[in-house]
Design a protein around this motif. Sequence first.
Motif, PDB file in Angstrom:
ATOM      1  N   LYS A   1      -0.362  20.354  10.425  1.00 39.89           N
ATOM      2  CA  LYS A   1       0.100  19.084   9.874  1.00 39.89           C
ATOM      3  C   LYS A   1       0.218  18.067  11.004  1.00 39.89           C
ATOM      4  CE  LYS A   1       2.579  21.338   6.169  1.00 39.89           C
ATOM      5  NZ  LYS A   1       2.631  20.725   4.875  1.00 39.89           N
ATOM      6  N   LEU A   2      -0.383  16.878  10.780  1.00 39.18           N
ATOM      7  CA  LEU A   2      -0.380  15.830  11.793  1.00 39.18           C
ATOM      8  C   LEU A   2       0.277  14.572  11.238  1.00 39.18           C
ATOM      9  CD1 LEU A   2      -4.109  16.170  12.916  1.00 39.18           C
ATOM     10  CD2 LEU A   2      -2.113  17.177  14.017  1.00 39.18           C
ATOM     11  N   PRO A   3       1.178  13.946  12.004  1.00 39.00           N
ATOM     12  CA  PRO A   3       1.769  12.688  11.564  1.00 39.00           C
ATOM     13  C   PRO A   3       0.674  11.630  11.392  1.00 39.00           C
ATOM     14  CG  PRO A   3       2.929  13.561  13.470  1.00 39.00           C
ATOM     15  CD  PRO A   3       1.698  14.385  13.305  1.00 39.00           C
ATOM     16  N   TYR A   4       0.786  10.833  10.335  1.00 41.48           N
ATOM     17  CA  TYR A   4      -0.236   9.837  10.031  1.00 41.48           C
ATOM     18  C   TYR A   4       0.422   8.621   9.409  1.00 41.48           C
ATOM     19  CZ  TYR A   4      -4.859   8.162   8.574  1.00 41.48           C
ATOM     20  OH  TYR A   4      -6.013   7.437   8.419  1.00 41.48           O
ATOM     21  N   GLU A   5       0.046   7.440   9.868  1.00 42.46           N
ATOM     22  CA  GLU A   5       0.580   6.183   9.342  1.00 42.46           C
ATOM     23  C   GLU A   5      -0.577   5.224   9.119  1.00 42.46           C
ATOM     24  OE1 GLU A   5       3.251   4.780  12.359  1.00 42.46           O
ATOM     25  OE2 GLU A   5       4.637   6.434  12.097  1.00 42.46           O
ATOM     26  N   ILE A   6      -0.465   4.398   8.083  1.00 45.42           N
ATOM     27  CA  ILE A   6      -1.467   3.362   7.865  1.00 45.42           C
ATOM     28  C   ILE A   6      -0.785   2.041   7.537  1.00 45.42           C
ATOM     29  CG2 ILE A   6      -3.291   4.943   7.095  1.00 45.42           C
ATOM     30  CD1 ILE A   6      -2.767   3.957   4.230  1.00 45.42           C
ATOM     31  N   ALA A   7      -1.476   0.967   7.863  1.00 36.91           N
ATOM     32  CA  ALA A   7      -1.086  -0.376   7.461  1.00 36.91           C
ATOM     33  C   ALA A   7      -2.226  -0.893   6.595  1.00 36.91           C
ATOM     34  CB  ALA A   7      -0.888  -1.269   8.671  1.00 36.91           C
ATOM     35  N   VAL A   8      -1.905  -1.338   5.383  1.00 35.19           N
ATOM     36  CA  VAL A   8      -2.914  -1.871   4.469  1.00 35.19           C
ATOM     37  C   VAL A   8      -2.664  -3.363   4.320  1.00 35.19           C
ATOM     38  CG1 VAL A   8      -3.865  -1.780   2.129  1.00 35.19           C
ATOM     39  CG2 VAL A   8      -3.023   0.327   3.208  1.00 35.19           C
TER      40      VAL A   8
ATOM     41  N   LEU B   1      -9.502  -5.510   1.045  1.00 32.77           N
ATOM     42  CA  LEU B   1      -8.524  -4.683   1.733  1.00 32.77           C
ATOM     43  C   LEU B   1      -9.095  -4.173   3.052  1.00 32.77           C
ATOM     44  CD1 LEU B   1      -7.279  -2.565  -1.299  1.00 32.77           C
ATOM     45  CD2 LEU B   1      -6.021  -4.389  -0.140  1.00 32.77           C
ATOM     46  N   PHE B   2      -8.242  -4.079   4.059  1.00 35.20           N
ATOM     47  CA  PHE B   2      -8.590  -3.475   5.340  1.00 35.20           C
ATOM     48  C   PHE B   2      -7.300  -2.930   5.926  1.00 35.20           C
ATOM     49  CE2 PHE B   2      -7.122  -7.644   6.523  1.00 35.20           C
ATOM     50  CZ  PHE B   2      -6.497  -7.465   7.735  1.00 35.20           C
ATOM     51  N   GLY B   3      -7.416  -2.200   7.013  1.00 34.23           N
ATOM     52  CA  GLY B   3      -6.187  -1.684   7.589  1.00 34.23           C
ATOM     53  C   GLY B   3      -6.359  -1.034   8.940  1.00 34.23           C
ATOM     54  N   TYR B   4      -5.268  -0.402   9.333  1.00 35.98           N
ATOM     55  CA  TYR B   4      -5.182   0.307  10.606  1.00 35.98           C
ATOM     56  C   TYR B   4      -4.514   1.653  10.348  1.00 35.98           C
ATOM     57  CZ  TYR B   4      -5.786  -4.467  12.260  1.00 35.98           C
ATOM     58  OH  TYR B   4      -6.253  -5.745  12.461  1.00 35.98           O
ATOM     59  N   SER B   5      -4.873   2.647  11.136  1.00 34.73           N
ATOM     60  CA  SER B   5      -4.226   3.953  11.017  1.00 34.73           C
ATOM     61  C   SER B   5      -3.787   4.428  12.391  1.00 34.73           C
ATOM     62  CB  SER B   5      -5.172   4.982  10.393  1.00 34.73           C
ATOM     63  OG  SER B   5      -6.231   5.287  11.286  1.00 34.73           O
TER      64      SER B   5
ATOM     65  N   ASN C   1      -0.998  -7.210  19.532  1.00 30.17           N
ATOM     66  CA  ASN C   1      -1.008  -8.561  18.954  1.00 30.17           C
ATOM     67  C   ASN C   1      -1.810  -8.634  17.652  1.00 30.17           C
ATOM     68  OD1 ASN C   1       0.585  -9.777  21.018  1.00 30.17           O
ATOM     69  ND2 ASN C   1      -1.225  -9.791  22.335  1.00 30.17           N
ATOM     70  N   LEU C   2      -1.661  -7.624  16.804  1.00 31.33           N
ATOM     71  CA  LEU C   2      -2.390  -7.585  15.532  1.00 31.33           C
ATOM     72  C   LEU C   2      -1.495  -7.809  14.315  1.00 31.33           C
ATOM     73  CD1 LEU C   2      -4.793  -4.596  16.281  1.00 31.33           C
ATOM     74  CD2 LEU C   2      -5.392  -7.024  16.068  1.00 31.33           C
ATOM     75  N   LEU C   3      -0.199  -8.007  14.530  1.00 39.71           N
ATOM     76  CA  LEU C   3       0.712  -8.184  13.390  1.00 39.71           C
ATOM     77  C   LEU C   3       0.377  -9.431  12.570  1.00 39.71           C
ATOM     78  CD1 LEU C   3       4.194  -7.182  14.848  1.00 39.71           C
ATOM     79  CD2 LEU C   3       2.632  -5.813  13.455  1.00 39.71           C
ATOM     80  N   SER C   4      -0.156 -10.449  13.201  1.00 45.75           N
ATOM     81  CA  SER C   4      -0.476 -11.678  12.475  1.00 45.75           C
ATOM     82  C   SER C   4      -1.598 -11.485  11.466  1.00 45.75           C
ATOM     83  CB  SER C   4      -0.851 -12.794  13.459  1.00 45.75           C
ATOM     84  OG  SER C   4      -2.020 -12.429  14.179  1.00 45.75           O
ATOM     85  N   ARG C   5      -2.366 -10.412  11.593  1.00 45.28           N
ATOM     86  CA  ARG C   5      -3.446 -10.117  10.637  1.00 45.28           C
ATOM     87  C   ARG C   5      -2.936  -9.423   9.382  1.00 45.28           C
ATOM     88  NH1 ARG C   5      -8.632  -7.681  11.677  1.00 45.28           N
ATOM     89  NH2 ARG C   5      -9.082  -8.918   9.853  1.00 45.28           N
ATOM     90  N   LEU C   6      -1.676  -8.988   9.390  1.00 44.90           N
ATOM     91  CA  LEU C   6      -1.135  -8.238   8.263  1.00 44.90           C
ATOM     92  C   LEU C   6      -0.580  -9.184   7.208  1.00 44.90           C
ATOM     93  CD1 LEU C   6       0.669  -5.390  10.235  1.00 44.90           C
ATOM     94  CD2 LEU C   6      -1.622  -5.368   9.241  1.00 44.90           C
ATOM     95  N   SER C   7      -1.177  -9.155   6.031  1.00 40.45           N
ATOM     96  CA  SER C   7      -0.818 -10.086   4.963  1.00 40.45           C
ATOM     97  C   SER C   7       0.595  -9.865   4.432  1.00 40.45           C
ATOM     98  CB  SER C   7      -1.813  -9.954   3.801  1.00 40.45           C
ATOM     99  OG  SER C   7      -1.804  -8.638   3.279  1.00 40.45           O
ATOM    100  N   PHE C   8       1.172  -8.715   4.621  1.00 47.27           N
ATOM    101  CA  PHE C   8       2.490  -8.403   4.078  1.00 47.27           C
ATOM    102  C   PHE C   8       3.636  -8.748   5.005  1.00 47.27           C
ATOM    103  CE2 PHE C   8       0.816  -4.607   6.128  1.00 47.27           C
ATOM    104  CZ  PHE C   8       1.862  -4.254   6.966  1.00 47.27           C
ATOM    105  N   MET C   9       3.354  -9.288   6.160  1.00 38.53           N
ATOM    106  CA  MET C   9       4.412  -9.557   7.133  1.00 38.53           C
ATOM    107  C   MET C   9       5.425 -10.600   6.650  1.00 38.53           C
ATOM    108  SD  MET C   9       4.441  -7.529   9.576  1.00 38.53           S
ATOM    109  CE  MET C   9       5.635  -8.380  10.571  1.00 38.53           C
ATOM    110  N   ASN C  10       5.058 -11.458   5.743  1.00 41.57           N
ATOM    111  CA  ASN C  10       5.994 -12.479   5.244  1.00 41.57           C
ATOM    112  C   ASN C  10       6.815 -12.000   4.058  1.00 41.57           C
ATOM    113  OD1 ASN C  10       5.137 -14.314   7.171  1.00 41.57           O
ATOM    114  ND2 ASN C  10       3.440 -14.992   5.882  1.00 41.57           N
TER     115      ASN C  10
END
Length: 178
Positions: A43-50, A57-61, A164-173
């Motif tokens: 089992k491996l820890p895994y996180e994504i940002a959508v 849609l795009f994201g980061y893992s 410096n990629l937080l500004s690309r995330l549409s859900f930040m607001n």
Amino acid sequence: MKKYCTYVFILCWLLPVKLFAQQEDITGMWYGEITIIDTQTVKLPYEIAVSEEKGKLFGYSRIVFHANGKDEAGVQNISIKRNGNKIIMEDESFIVYNFSINPSKHVKKTMIVVLTTSDTEMTMEGSWSTNTTLYHRPYKGVVLLKRKMNFKKLELFKSLDKLNLLSRLSFMNRPETL
């Protein structure tokens, strides 16, 4: 009778629009684990940002491996496609990593998950697999992710902030809850 047929026609025409409009918003931070099913289960820890931009849609893992007595992590770009509650995510490329071995550029992970929602949580659960290459055999397993509303403590969030990629995330607001 004619009036009744008109109402039925209008209802049938509007019903798909209503169903499409109710599609759950999956943008945000998700955390959980990927399980490798091989000769032994790992089992491996895994996180994504959508995120969403212009309807796409795009994201980061972020994935963490335990190797050589230490945790080694990597952050990747991922592509995301959605068909109702079915979501397909594919690795694109590593942005940053601290692996002791350089990752192969030809190995790609594809996840196919189903979105489930309840009053208290949203989950994505399904399977994943890697492609076969000349030097690497395929791996497969299962994945379980839960949406995290209070996400600023997640390691992926911290990594995206440093990059410096937080500004690309549409859900930040969106207001943080839970």
